[in-house]
Design a protein around this motif. Structure first.
Motif, PDB file in Angstrom:
ATOM      1  N   TRP A 114       0.826  -1.199   0.000  1.00 47.11           N
ATOM      2  CA  TRP A 114       0.000   0.000   0.000  1.00 47.11           C
ATOM      3  C   TRP A 114       0.867   1.259   0.000  1.00 47.11           C
ATOM      4  CZ3 TRP A 114      -4.139   2.612  -0.886  1.00 47.11           C
ATOM      5  CH2 TRP A 114      -4.442   3.781  -0.175  1.00 47.11           C
ATOM      6  N   GLU A 115       1.950   1.254   0.776  1.00 46.30           N
ATOM      7  CA  GLU A 115       2.813   2.424   0.830  1.00 46.30           C
ATOM      8  C   GLU A 115       3.427   2.753  -0.531  1.00 46.30           C
ATOM      9  OE1 GLU A 115       3.000  -0.167   2.728  1.00 46.30           O
ATOM     10  OE2 GLU A 115       2.523   0.469   4.779  1.00 46.30           O
ATOM     11  N   ASP A 116       3.752   1.715  -1.301  1.00 45.87           N
ATOM     12  CA  ASP A 116       4.363   1.946  -2.618  1.00 45.87           C
ATOM     13  C   ASP A 116       3.397   2.669  -3.553  1.00 45.87           C
ATOM     14  OD1 ASP A 116       6.668   0.580  -1.795  1.00 45.87           O
ATOM     15  OD2 ASP A 116       5.776  -1.350  -2.320  1.00 45.87           O
ATOM     16  N   TYR A 117       2.170   2.200  -3.612  1.00 49.89           N
ATOM     17  CA  TYR A 117       1.178   2.854  -4.468  1.00 49.89           C
ATOM     18  C   TYR A 117       0.898   4.278  -3.998  1.00 49.89           C
ATOM     19  CZ  TYR A 117      -0.066  -1.456  -6.950  1.00 49.89           C
ATOM     20  OH  TYR A 117      -0.043  -2.564  -7.743  1.00 49.89           O
ATOM     21  N   LEU A 118       0.801   4.455  -2.687  1.00 48.91           N
ATOM     22  CA  LEU A 118       0.492   5.783  -2.144  1.00 48.91           C
ATOM     23  C   LEU A 118       1.603   6.775  -2.471  1.00 48.91           C
ATOM     24  CD1 LEU A 118      -1.499   7.453  -0.447  1.00 48.91           C
ATOM     25  CD2 LEU A 118      -0.234   6.732   1.589  1.00 48.91           C
ATOM     26  N   GLN A 119       2.850   6.356  -2.336  1.00 48.82           N
ATOM     27  CA  GLN A 119       3.968   7.254  -2.623  1.00 48.82           C
ATOM     28  C   GLN A 119       4.012   7.630  -4.101  1.00 48.82           C
ATOM     29  OE1 GLN A 119       7.517   5.407  -1.165  1.00 48.82           O
ATOM     30  NE2 GLN A 119       6.952   5.622   0.995  1.00 48.82           N
ATOM     31  N   VAL A 120       3.778   6.655  -4.972  1.00 52.44           N
ATOM     32  CA  VAL A 120       3.761   6.967  -6.401  1.00 52.44           C
ATOM     33  C   VAL A 120       2.656   7.972  -6.721  1.00 52.44           C
ATOM     34  CG1 VAL A 120       3.333   6.015  -8.699  1.00 52.44           C
ATOM     35  CG2 VAL A 120       4.769   4.768  -7.098  1.00 52.44           C
ATOM     36  N   GLY A 121       1.501   7.828  -6.069  1.00 54.45           N
ATOM     37  CA  GLY A 121       0.353   8.650  -6.396  1.00 54.45           C
ATOM     38  C   GLY A 121       0.431  10.084  -5.912  1.00 54.45           C
ATOM     39  N   VAL A 122       1.155  10.357  -4.840  1.00 54.76           N
ATOM     40  CA  VAL A 122       1.085  11.704  -4.254  1.00 54.76           C
ATOM     41  C   VAL A 122       2.423  12.417  -4.131  1.00 54.76           C
ATOM     42  CG1 VAL A 122      -0.960  11.030  -2.930  1.00 54.76           C
ATOM     43  CG2 VAL A 122       1.295  10.906  -1.847  1.00 54.76           C
ATOM     44  N   THR A 123       3.547  11.705  -4.134  1.00 55.38           N
ATOM     45  CA  THR A 123       4.826  12.342  -3.811  1.00 55.38           C
ATOM     46  C   THR A 123       5.195  13.444  -4.794  1.00 55.38           C
ATOM     47  OG1 THR A 123       5.650  10.329  -2.750  1.00 55.38           O
ATOM     48  CG2 THR A 123       7.284  11.963  -3.445  1.00 55.38           C
ATOM     49  N   GLU A 124       5.251  13.126  -6.082  1.00 51.35           N
ATOM     50  CA  GLU A 124       5.703  14.126  -7.055  1.00 51.35           C
ATOM     51  C   GLU A 124       4.696  15.253  -7.218  1.00 51.35           C
ATOM     52  OE1 GLU A 124       8.212  12.327 -10.514  1.00 51.35           O
ATOM     53  OE2 GLU A 124       6.689  10.858  -9.950  1.00 51.35           O
ATOM     54  N   ILE A 125       3.410  14.916  -7.125  1.00 54.52           N
ATOM     55  CA  ILE A 125       2.402  15.981  -7.231  1.00 54.52           C
ATOM     56  C   ILE A 125       2.524  16.936  -6.048  1.00 54.52           C
ATOM     57  CG2 ILE A 125      -0.071  16.451  -7.308  1.00 54.52           C
ATOM     58  CD1 ILE A 125      -0.461  13.811  -8.717  1.00 54.52           C
ATOM     59  N   ARG A 126       2.825  16.402  -4.881  1.00 54.25           N
ATOM     60  CA  ARG A 126       3.027  17.268  -3.718  1.00 54.25           C
ATOM     61  C   ARG A 126       4.259  18.150  -3.909  1.00 54.25           C
ATOM     62  NH1 ARG A 126       4.264  13.610  -0.100  1.00 54.25           N
ATOM     63  NH2 ARG A 126       6.502  13.976  -0.327  1.00 54.25           N
ATOM     64  N   GLU A 127       5.338  17.595  -4.430  1.00 52.27           N
ATOM     65  CA  GLU A 127       6.566  18.362  -4.595  1.00 52.27           C
ATOM     66  C   GLU A 127       6.425  19.448  -5.667  1.00 52.27           C
ATOM     67  OE1 GLU A 127       9.263  18.157  -2.731  1.00 52.27           O
ATOM     68  OE2 GLU A 127       8.250  16.653  -1.489  1.00 52.27           O
ATOM     69  N   TYR A 128       5.830  19.081  -6.817  1.00 50.51           N
ATOM     70  CA  TYR A 128       5.726  20.045  -7.907  1.00 50.51           C
ATOM     71  C   TYR A 128       4.538  20.989  -7.746  1.00 50.51           C
ATOM     72  CZ  TYR A 128       9.243  17.410 -10.483  1.00 50.51           C
ATOM     73  OH  TYR A 128      10.406  16.806 -10.875  1.00 50.51           O
ATOM     74  N   GLY A 129       3.544  20.601  -6.957  1.00 55.38           N
ATOM     75  CA  GLY A 129       2.369  21.442  -6.780  1.00 55.38           C
ATOM     76  C   GLY A 129       2.298  22.115  -5.436  1.00 55.38           C
TER      77      GLY A 129
END
Length: 440
Positions: A352-367
């Protein structure tokens, strides 16, 4: 001596056929020529209505016009394809092109155009001063009408489906289907112990671990679970896939490990059950669909595009996908068994952690500097916090903490910071909620 094609080679061939834009038009070309001969044969029987008669000059003009128009329409469709490629690589994600190549409607349009061209050209060769295939000339008009209708449907579909939100919906649904299908396949072979291997027997303990190395480099696209289990039974061992789906494997790297083999496994035969390619696919890798969704959102947040509303719309589909993932049975590794229930194959999985990180990490950083993105991302995480099981909530809380830190760094003003830390499913303008998840 007959050489059998490996499963990996057959998989790559299927992928090539699915993504090919010339096979269906070639079939249409051949089918059009065959139908032209059949139409000419029906004409020779003398059975056709009297009103379907043409002079040689009229028939030649009609068929020549059909041939020219089909060539022009083919050029028009190719031009549309070039525009799609430019938009996909410029404002969306190049990874989406694998899905676009497989569109059946596009292949049907191209096959109909080439088939009508071959049909009219073949009939044109049969026209003589005293012999005119009247029925065939009439049917060519019907074929042109069908081609035009398909062209209009094609234009309507791609005009609407080229919007980023429509593409995100398509990619998200494709990933969800693969997620369900993959879960069914995994648990069809799952061992009784789930992801736990039984204690190693004394016989297996003294047998060495034999690595099966990859002959070529590439990304792991898929594997044949049934074939690998059968190979493990044949060599009386437990096969362990050394890498996840989507990992790049250099040449000569260990692809599989054979534990406790009674006899030496055939490396080429075993490695032929794992397909390597130039890039990831969604065939058995639902995380790649999530990767494409994130790429579209990140591209929208780039300074060149600067479209946070598109990123918010894509987050809607990421939200749906993560909820689907949250309802699936996930594990860091899967132990698959043979029909007798003995563990034979170990496959690494994503938690679950792997999917969650893929889904939100970069969007959080760039947005992080976008008010819309911060608010929508918080609503997404709070929804997951309210719907997921207790063992998955700590990962969601950790992402909320990271989001809070990003907002504090990006918004120095307390008022704007408070606005950015308010959950809102529309980004700006929807129902606002406080940090506890309750409507405010």
């Amino acid at each position: 001596m007959r050489t059998m094609m490996s499963w990996a080679a057959r998989f790559r061939l299927r992928q090539y056929v699915k993504a090919s834009l010339w096979i269906m038009p070639l079939i249409g070309l051949l089918l059009g020529a065959v139908l032209a001969e059949l139409a000419a044969g029906v004409h020779g029987t003398g059975w056709f209505p009297d009103g379907w008669r043409y002079s040689a000059t009229t028939a030649s003009s009609v068929l020549s016009s059909v041939v020219g128009s089909m060539i022009a329409l083919l050029g028009f469709v190719v031009t549309i394809g070039v525009l799609v490629i430019q938009q996909a690589t410029g404002t969306l994600s190049p990874r989406y092109m694998r899905l676009w190549y497989r569109d059946r409607l596009q292949k049907a349009v191209l096959a109909t155009f080439t088939g009508t061209f071959a049909y009219a050209f073949s009939l044109l060769r049969r026209i003589e001063s005293d012999t005119v295939p009247d029925l065939g000339v009439t049917l060519s008009g019907v074929a042109v009408s069908v081609s035009l209708m398909l062209l209009l449907i094609y234009l309507n579909r791609f005009t609407h489906n080229l919007r980023p939100v429509a593409i995100a919906d398509l990619v998200g649904r494709s990933g969800e289907k693969v997620l369900v299908r993959g879960s069914q396949q995994i648990y069809r072979f799952a061992a009784a112990g789930g992801d736990r291997l039984p204690p190693t027997s004394p016989v297996h303990a003294v047998r060495p671990v034999r690595p099966v190395r990859s002959e070529r480099g590439g990304v792991i696209q898929a594997f044949d679970a049934a074939g690998l289990i059968a190979a493990a039974v044949r060599y009386d061992c437990v096969l362990v896939l050394a890498h996840q789906l989507g990992d790049f494997v250099p040449p000569g790297t260990t692809l599989l490990e054979a534990h406790g083999c009674a006899r030496e496994p055939d490396p080429r035969r075993v490695s032929g059950l794992v397909a390597l390619g130039t890039e990831r696919t969604i065939e058995q890798d639902p995380a790649f669909a999530l990767r494409i969704l994130v790429d579209i959102a990140v591209r929208a947040l780039s300074p060149a595009v600067n479209d946070p509303t598109t990123a918010v719309q894509v987050l809607n589909h990421i939200d749906t996908f993560l909820h689907r993932v949250g309802g699936a049975r996930l594990s860091g590794r899967y132990v698959l068994a043979d029909p007798q229930g003995r563990p034979r194959l170990v496959v690494p999985g994503r938690g679950w952690e792997d999917y969650l990180q893929v889904g939100v990490t970069e969007i959080r950083e760039y947005g992080a500097t976008s008010l819309q993105v911060c608010r929508r991302l918080r609503a997404l995480l709070e929804d997951l916090l309210a719907t997921q099981s207790a063992d998955r909530r700590p990962a969601v809380r950790a992402e909320l903490v990271l989001l809070d830190e990003s907002v504090r760094r990006a918004f120095a003003d307390p008022v704007r910071r408070a606005a950015a830390m308010t959950a809102d499913r529309q980004g700006i303008g929807g129902e606002r909620r406080g940090g506890s998840g309750a409507p405010r």
